[in-house]
Design a protein around this motif. Structure first.
Motif: not given
Length: 129
Positions: A105-120
């Motif tokens: 609800k409070n963590y959405m960008g204009e286009k969406g989200i990007e989930v970031i891990g160690a290698t991808k």
């Protein structure tokens, strides 16, 4: 290659060399570091809010969590880091599966989200209205 709504590639993007973590340069805490995840899922809950589920496997002596970036204005993609904190314990004998959930609800960008891990990283686009 996987395409999101609107045709954008949402296939995992690779960072660094195999086995090399970008955590030390991306995140300052020495207690936590970026860890890998296997997949993400975004779905609406009963209230109509989007909920992110991040799934993965890790050593039993690592506690996984999600870290939210802070932004002065709404970003194009809201970055969410997948972190792990090493616990004091015996050496791991097997890998544990983990699901992590977050109401977006409070963590959405204009286009969406990007989930970031160690290698991808994986981007998810909001559906077009």
């Amino acid at each position: 290659m996987v395409r999101a709504r609107g045709g954008e590639d949402i296939s995992p993007k690779k960072f660094g060399k195999a086995g090399q973590s970008i955590a030390q340069s991306e995140h300052k805490s020495e207690e936590q570091e970026l860890i890998d995840f296997t997949k993400i899922k975004v779905a609406k809950d009963l209230t109509g809010e989007y909920v992110l589920t991040v799934m993965g496997k890790n050593d039993p002596d690592i506690a996984p969590s999600l870290d939210l970036r802070q932004y002065p204005t709404n970003p194009i993609y809201y970055e969410i880091l997948v972190l792990g904190k090493r616990l004091n314990g015996p050496p791991p004998k097997k890998m544990n599966r983990f699901p992590l959930k977050l109401n977006l609800k409070n963590y959405m960008g204009e286009k969406g989200i990007e989930v970031i891990g160690a290698t991808k990283s994986v981007k998810w686009d909001l559906p077009e209205r």
